[in-house]
Design a protein around this motif. Structure first.
Motif, short mmCIF file in Angstrom:
data_model
loop_
_atom_site.label_atom_id
_atom_site.label_comp_id
_atom_site.label_asym_id
_atom_site.label_seq_id
_atom_site.Cartn_x
_atom_site.Cartn_y
_atom_site.Cartn_z
N GLU A 1 0.94 -1.35 -0.06
CA GLU A 1 0.03 0.08 0.11
C GLU A 1 0.79 1.27 0.03
O GLU A 1 0.54 2.21 -0.66
N VAL A 2 1.91 1.21 0.84
CA VAL A 2 2.56 2.36 0.92
C VAL A 2 3.62 2.66 -0.30
O VAL A 2 3.43 3.76 -1.15
N VAL A 3 4.00 1.65 -0.97
CA VAL A 3 4.76 1.73 -2.54
C VAL A 3 3.73 1.98 -3.62
O VAL A 3 4.00 3.01 -4.60
N ARG A 4 2.44 1.58 -3.53
CA ARG A 4 1.57 1.87 -4.41
C ARG A 4 1.17 3.47 -4.55
O ARG A 4 1.03 4.14 -5.27
N ARG A 5 1.19 3.96 -3.28
CA ARG A 5 0.64 5.50 -3.01
C ARG A 5 2.04 6.29 -3.36
O ARG A 5 1.84 7.26 -4.01
N TYR A 6 3.24 5.72 -3.12
CA TYR A 6 4.43 6.88 -3.13
C TYR A 6 5.46 6.47 -4.15
O TYR A 6 6.56 7.26 -4.04
#
Length: 555
Positions: free
Chosen positions: A256-261
Motif C-alpha cells: 500500500e505504501v509503495v502503491r501510493r508513493y
C-alpha cells in the motif's frame, strides 16, 4: 554520589530551580537564582537562518515582571573565529528602551549581519537601576552567496513521520545546507489503524511532496509492528512480525505504501536496527524476502536496503551482510546499511575492537572493510550489493558526551571528507537534522545540526560551506596523511585542497602545492588571499577543516 546526596535534601521547587539554572549555565546564559532569567525568541520558525548577509529582525518576548517601569534591552552581535571559538568583543551593539509590565510584551531588535557565517546574538534586559532582569543568547546565521550545490552522496535524517517539524520550513533548510537526501519513516500503525483500512496522514503527503519539489530524494524506512490493528500479533509498539500471518500483513502494508508513493520514493529500507540477538537473522530474512519481491513487483527500479543499520543500537561491521550471504538472501536486497556510531571518538581513529575482523571502528578501517565484503559476496547475478551508511553522528552536548558544538561540526565535515576519501559508500546520512529536545544531559536531544528552536549550530554552517565548496568532486590524492594532519585534494581540473588536524589544537603545516595565488576558505565561508611559491605553502590548520582553492576556481 555527593551531588545526589545534596539533591536529596532539596525541596522539589528548589530542585526545579537549580536544574533550570544548570541548564542555562550549560547554554552560556548568566543566571541569578530567584529571578526571571530567560527572554523568549519569538521569530517565525527558520528565520534565524538568512539566505544572505544583511538585516535581520529578532523579536524578544519579555516575561511578566513583578517590578514594572522603564528598562533597557541591550543586544550585542558576536562572531565565531576560524577555530569555531566565540570572540568576546562584539562587532555591533544595540540598545532599545522597553517598558516592563505585569504582562508579557515583545521587543523587536534589528541587527545587521555583516557577512556569511555563524553569529551569536547576546541580549540582556536591564531594569531602571541597571540590574540584569532577563537574558538570552541565540545563534543566527547568514548563508554564503557562493554557488551552492547538493552532495549526491550525503543525506540527513529527519523526523517528519514523528510529527517533528514543518516540511515547508525544514526542507528548504535541508536544501540550503546542501543535502540531496533525507531519511524518514512511514509507520505501519499510522496508516492502518483498523485491519485492512489504509488511511495516509496528510503529514506524509506533505513532506514527500515538498521533498520532491525541492529535488531532495527520500529514503523511507518501512517499520514497525502494528499493535493498534493487530493486538493479538504485536504485544509492543515496535515488535517484529515474527509469524507468517504478521509477515503477510506487513507485506500488505508495504504494498500500500509503495502503491501510493512509488513515484516519489524509489529507495526503501526494511526496518530500523532490528534486534537480531533476539529475533535471529532467519526471522529477519523471512520478512525481507517477501517484502523485496512485493516492492519489485510494484516498482521494479526501486532500491531495497537490508539490515536496517546493522542491529539494535546500530552496528559498525558487516555481520548482517555475512549472515545474509549464508542465508542465501543477497538476491533479495540491492543494498545493506550500517550505523557505525563512534561518539565520543574522532572519525579518523574511532574506537578499538576486541576480536573483530577490523582493529578499530573508524572510517579509515570500517569503510574499506565493508567495501571489500561487498566485493567478496556478490548477488547471484554478479551485482555488488551497495553499502549505505543510514545513520552516523555525534551529539553536541558537553553534559552528555564530553563534546561541544564546535567538535560536532568538525566531525561532521571530516566524516564526509573521509567517506569520499575511502569511497564505496553510496549515500551517508548524518543523524540528525534537528535536536529532539532541550535537555543538555540527554544525548538523544543533542544530535541535531539545528537546535530544537531551529537556531543553527556550527555544524549547519560548516555543512553548507562544505557542500558549496566541494560539490561532487571525488578524492584525488593525499598531500599529507599522517596521524595528526590530513591534507587531501579533491578533483583534478578544478581542485579543492582540504586540510585539518586530528587533535584539538592548531598547527602550521608545510604543504606542497603548485605556485600561484589561492583563496583560503574557512568553515564559515570567510575567505583570504594566499600565495604559494615553489617552496611550499605554510598553512595554519585546526580541527575544523579549511579549504584552499586556486584563484581561478573561485572566480
Amino acid at each position: 554520589m555527593f551531588a545526589g546526596r545534596i539533591a536529596s535534601c532539596l525541596t522539589t521547587s528548589m530542585r526545579v530551580l537549580l536544574l533550570s539554572a544548570v541548564a542555562l549555565w550549560c547554554a552560556g546564559v548568566p543566571t541569578v537564582l530567584g529571578a526571571e532569567l530567560t527572554l523568549n525568541v519569538n521569530n517565525p520558525a527558520g528565520s534565524l537562518i538568512a539566505q544572505r548577509a544583511g538585516d535581520m529582525k529578532i523579536e524578544f518576548g519579555i516575561p511578566p515582571q513583578e517590578k514594572t517601569g522603564s528598562a533597557m534591552l541591550r543586544t550585542s552581535l558576536l562572531r565565531y573565529d576560524g577555530d569555531g571559538a566565540l570572540v568576546s568583543d562584539p562587532i555591533a551593539s544595540y540598545q532599545q528602551a522597553v517598558t516592563l509590565t505585569r504582562q508579557s510584551v515583545n521587543a523587536t531588535v534589528s541587527i545587521t549581519i555583516p557577512r556569511a557565517g555563524l553569529f551569536l546574538v547576546d541580549a540582556t534586559l536591564l531594569s531602571e537601576n541597571g540590574k540584569a532582569v532577563a537574558s538570552k543568547r541565540v545563534n543566527v546565521a547568514a548563508m554564503s552567496p557562493r554557488g551552492r550545490s547538493s552532495f549526491p552522496d550525503f543525506g540527513v535524517v529527519t523526523h517528519f513521520a514523528q510529527g517533528k517539524g514543518a516540511p515547508e520550513v525544514l526542507l528548504p533548510l535541508v536544501k540550503s545546507a546542501g543535502f540531496s537526501w533525507i531519511r524518514d519513516e512511514i509507520y505501519w500503525d499510522h496508516i492502518e489503524q483498523k485491519p485492512g483500512v489504509f488511511v495516509f496522514p496528510k503529514d506524509y503527503d506533505a513532506y514527500l511532496n515538498r521533498a520532491s519539489k525541492l529535488g531532495i530524494s527520500p529514503l523511507i524506512v518501512l517499520a514497525y509492528g502494528n499493535a493498534k490493528a493487530y493486538p493479538e500479533l504485536f504485544g509492543a509498539e515496535q515488535s517484529f512480525p515474527d509469524s507468517p500471518e504478521a509477515r503477510r500483513f506487513f507485506v500488505r502494508y508495504v504494498d500500500e505504501v509503495v502503491r501510493r508513493y512509488g513515484q516519489m520514493v524509489t529507495h526503501w529500507e526494511v526496518w530500523n536496527e532490528p534486534a537480531f540477538a533476539r529475533l535471529g537473522y532467519a526471522g529477519y530474512v523471512a520478512l525481507l524476502k517477501p517484502v523485496y519481491m512485493q516492492i519489485k513487483e510494484r516498482s521494479p527500479q526501486a532500491t531495497v536496503i537490508s539490515c536496517g543499520g546493522g542491529g539494535a543500537g546500530g552496528g559498525p561491521g558487516g555481520d548482517c551482510l555475512l549472515e545474509m550471504s549464508k542465508s542465501g538472501a543477497l538476491d533479495y536486497q540491492d543494498a545493506f546499511s550500517v550505523h557505525p556510531y563512534m561518539s565520543p571518538h574522532i572519525p579518523e581513529t574511532g574506537y578499538p575492537t576486541a576480536g573483530g575482523p577490523i582493529a578499530s571502528v573508524s572510517i579509515p578501517t570500517a569503510w574499506p572493510y565493508l567495501v571489500q565484503l561487498t566485493g567478496q559476496h556478490p548477488r547471484t547475478d554478479g551485482r555488488r550489493v551497495q553499502l549505505w551508511i543510514t545513520e552516523l553522528g555525534w551529539p553536541s552536548s558537553p553534559a552528555s558526551a564530553a563534546l561541544d558544538p564546535t567538535s560536532q561540526a568538525a566531525y561532521l565535515v571530516r566524516s564526509y571528507l573521509l567517506s569520499r576519501r575511502y569511497a564505496g559508500v553510496t549515500v551517508m546520512f548524518w543523524y540528525d537534522f534537528v535536536d529532539d529536545g532541550n535537555d543538555p544531559s540527554n544525548q538523544e536531544d543533542n544530535f541535531g545540526m539545528l537546535r530544537n528552536d531551529l537556531s543553527p549550530k556550527p555544524a549547519y554552517v560548516a555543512s553548507a560551506v562544505l557542500n558549496a565548496t566541494l560539490g561532487s568532486r571525488k578524492w584525488h590524492s593525499a598531500l599529507v596523511d599522517d596521524e595528526n594532519v590530513k591534507v587531501f585534494q579533491y578533483g583534478n581540473s578544478e581542485p579543492v585542497i582540504v586540510g585539518w588536524t586530528t587533535a584539538n589544537t592548531a598547527r602550521v603545516v608545510s604543504v606542497q602545492v603548485p605556485a600561484g595565488k589561492y583563496v583560503q576558505r574557512d568553515w564559515q565561508g570567510a575567505e583570504s588571499q594566499v600565495t604559494a611559491d615553489g617552496a611550499g605553502l605554510k598553512w595554519r590548520l585546526g580541527p575544523l577543516p579549511s579549504y584552499l582553492l586556486p584563484e581561478a576556481v573561485v572566480r
